[in-house]
Design a protein around this motif. Structure first.
Motif, mmCIF file in Angstrom:
data_model
loop_
_atom_site.group_PDB
_atom_site.id
_atom_site.type_symbol
_atom_site.label_atom_id
_atom_site.label_comp_id
_atom_site.label_asym_id
_atom_site.label_seq_id
_atom_site.Cartn_x
_atom_site.Cartn_y
_atom_site.Cartn_z
ATOM 1 N N ALA A 167 0.905 -1.021 0.077
ATOM 2 C CA ALA A 167 -0.128 0.086 -0.026
ATOM 3 C C ALA A 167 0.828 1.211 -0.039
ATOM 4 N N ALA A 168 1.946 1.238 0.863
ATOM 5 C CA ALA A 168 2.855 2.459 0.909
ATOM 6 C C ALA A 168 3.600 2.623 -0.414
ATOM 7 N N THR A 169 4.079 1.532 -1.002
ATOM 8 C CA THR A 169 4.631 1.779 -2.283
ATOM 9 C C THR A 169 3.842 2.144 -3.319
ATOM 10 N N VAL A 170 2.629 1.494 -3.708
ATOM 11 C CA VAL A 170 1.804 1.943 -4.830
ATOM 12 C C VAL A 170 1.206 3.209 -4.533
ATOM 13 N N GLY A 171 0.882 3.718 -3.149
ATOM 14 C CA GLY A 171 0.482 4.831 -3.012
ATOM 15 C C GLY A 171 1.653 6.029 -3.330
ATOM 16 N N TYR A 172 2.686 5.926 -2.966
ATOM 17 C CA TYR A 172 3.827 6.928 -3.322
ATOM 18 C C TYR A 172 3.925 6.826 -4.789
ATOM 19 N N GLY A 173 3.872 5.758 -5.433
ATOM 20 C CA GLY A 173 4.138 5.654 -6.918
ATOM 21 C C GLY A 173 2.784 6.522 -7.745
ATOM 22 N N ALA A 174 1.843 6.231 -7.064
ATOM 23 C CA ALA A 174 0.519 7.001 -7.757
ATOM 24 C C ALA A 174 0.553 8.700 -7.483
ATOM 25 N N ALA A 175 1.140 8.874 -6.321
ATOM 26 C CA ALA A 175 1.320 9.971 -6.045
ATOM 27 C C ALA A 175 2.528 10.882 -7.045
ATOM 28 N N THR A 176 3.304 10.038 -7.143
ATOM 29 C CA THR A 176 4.480 10.439 -8.066
ATOM 30 C C THR A 176 3.891 10.670 -9.477
ATOM 31 N N ALA A 177 2.964 9.714 -9.872
ATOM 32 C CA ALA A 177 2.462 9.467 -11.344
ATOM 33 C C ALA A 177 1.469 10.745 -11.703
ATOM 34 N N LEU A 178 0.652 10.945 -10.553
ATOM 35 C CA LEU A 178 -0.279 11.868 -10.806
ATOM 36 C C LEU A 178 -0.001 13.449 -10.406
ATOM 37 N N GLY A 179 1.226 13.362 -9.735
ATOM 38 C CA GLY A 179 1.786 14.858 -9.365
ATOM 39 C C GLY A 179 2.257 15.602 -10.576
ATOM 40 N N PRO A 180 2.850 16.806 -10.446
ATOM 41 C CA PRO A 180 3.250 17.716 -11.425
ATOM 42 C C PRO A 180 4.452 17.043 -11.834
ATOM 43 N N PRO A 181 5.056 17.048 -13.092
ATOM 44 C CA PRO A 181 6.271 16.614 -13.515
ATOM 45 C C PRO A 181 7.438 17.447 -13.040
ATOM 46 N N THR A 182 8.408 17.038 -13.018
ATOM 47 C CA THR A 182 9.639 17.618 -12.608
ATOM 48 C C THR A 182 10.209 18.489 -13.729
#
Length: 390
Positions: free
Chosen positions: A132-147
């Protein structure tokens, strides 16, 4: 992959993986016939069905239903992957915990059932929490603003007039039912905020859909603005749905498609070729049309979706190729596997006299999750060679 081949190969493999997860997470942690076992079994079956249904649902169902099926289905693609990894790690720990559970029992060989259950539940809980922690972090990264990344690239043939010329490179936006109009507006604003001289969109605007279906989601890209314009080359996903319609559509939005052609800019040439997957519809890459007959003293920057196209770029004397396609691997450990199919997965690389820059892109394919491959928009600054004072 055909539907028959998918059913014959992929579905049995998915069923086997789900059975393993069910065995460790549900069967080994609940009593036979109990309500928790029935609920856990039903949940795993539902998630497995949603996983298989999510890809076709994007184009087969109305958007509200596609979103309802897509979010849990695509997230579970990543979820079951990392849950399996976590459970396999737990397999290595399990014998030591069971051995500890045997201590103090009358014969010292078989642990008390309650102790075994405690071990099984502890490992399942730890694996679930890690997933849950891994997928949650990955989803926040994918859906957040690009660097926003900045890269200076020296080109030996660049005219001094173009020294400091800034190209904003954006790729693999993959607009779909999960990431649509709002994402396109966000990316447009971020790109414009870098104040580039030119914008290069190097393929995969959308995920396998017609203009009639996803055109409204792409429309905010009409906001892209730069003094020397915004250019576009096709990616493989445009060709999966028919690239001609997307070429016409982005032209209406104000982007200039480069279909095996080049334009002269102050201090260098900009060329673009279509993706190799366009060959079947008569829109394959033509490097000769895009690159032959130019002034050999001028630097040329090539837009080409796939990094593998660099081999042709080398043959045609390209100074710099800008590509996407890989997503940087998107999900660990696929960033390592991507190197088997691509000469470069991300970053700046040299092939002979040709430089290749591969952006990780801004979107996602399949699971809305990124791990070890943050999305990015890269501002490439071209640098002319410095001359020593006499």
């Amino acid at each position: 992959m055909s539907s028959a081949l998918f059913v014959a190969l992929v579905v049995p493999a998915l069923a086997a993986v789900h059975y393993y997860v069910w065995r460790r997470v549900v069967r080994d942690t609940t009593a036979p016939g109990s309500r928790p076992r029935r609920a856990g079994t039903a949940l795993l079956v539902l998630l497995g069905v949603l996983l298989v249904a999510a890809p076709p649902a994007e184009s087969a169902l109305p958007k509200p239903l596609a979103v309802t099926v897509g979010w849990p289905g695509f997230l579970w693609m990543a979820g079951i992957l990392y849950l399996c990894f976590a459970l396999l790690v737990a397999e290595a720990v399990r014998p030591f915990l069971l051995r500890a559970a045997r201590r103090g029992t009358p014969d010292g060989t078989v642990p008390d059932p309650s102790r075994r259950l405690f071990v099984n539940r502890s490992l399942a809980l730890a694996a679930g929490a890690a997933t849950a922690a891994t997928v949650g972090y990955g989803a926040a990264t994918a859906l957040g603003p690009p660097t926003i990344k900045h890269l200076t690239v020296p080109l030996a043939r660049l005219d001094p007039r173009a020294d400091g010329f800034r190209i904003a490179v954006v790729s693999d936006i993959h607009l779909n039912s999960l990431a649509g109009r709002a994402r396109a507006r966000q990316i447009s604003d971020l790109v414009n905020g870098t104040r580039p001289d030119l914008i290069a969109v190097v393929g995969d605007l959308v995920e396998d859909a017609d203009v009639a279906e996803l055109g409204p989601e792409v429309a905010p890209l009409a906001r892209l603005s730069a003094p020397h314009g915004a250019y576009f080359v096709t990616g493989n996903h445009e060709h999966y749905s028919g690239a001609r319609q997307w070429i016409d559509f982005v032209r209406q939005l104000g982007l200039r498609p480069l279909v095996n052609e080049r334009v002269a800019l102050p201090g260098f040439d900009l060329a673009g070729v279509t993706d190799a997957s366009g060959t079947e519809e008569g829109l394959g890459p033509d490097y000769g049309a895009a690159l032959d007959g130019r002034d050999p003293g001028r630097a040329v920057v090539l837009l080409a979706h796939q990094p593998v196209q660099v081999h042709e770029a080398v043959k045609h004397g390209v100074d710099l190729q800008l590509s996407g396609h890989t997503h940087g691997g998107q999900l660990w450990p696929f960033n390592h596997l991507s190197r088997l199919a691509n000469p470069a997965v991300a970053g700046l690389h040299r092939f002979g006299d040709t430089l290749l820059y591969v952006t990780r892109g801004t979107g996602f394919w399949g699971p809305p999750v990124r791990l070890g491959a943050d999305p990015d928009i890269t501002v490439v600054t071209l640098a002319a060679p410095r001359t020593s004072p006499s």
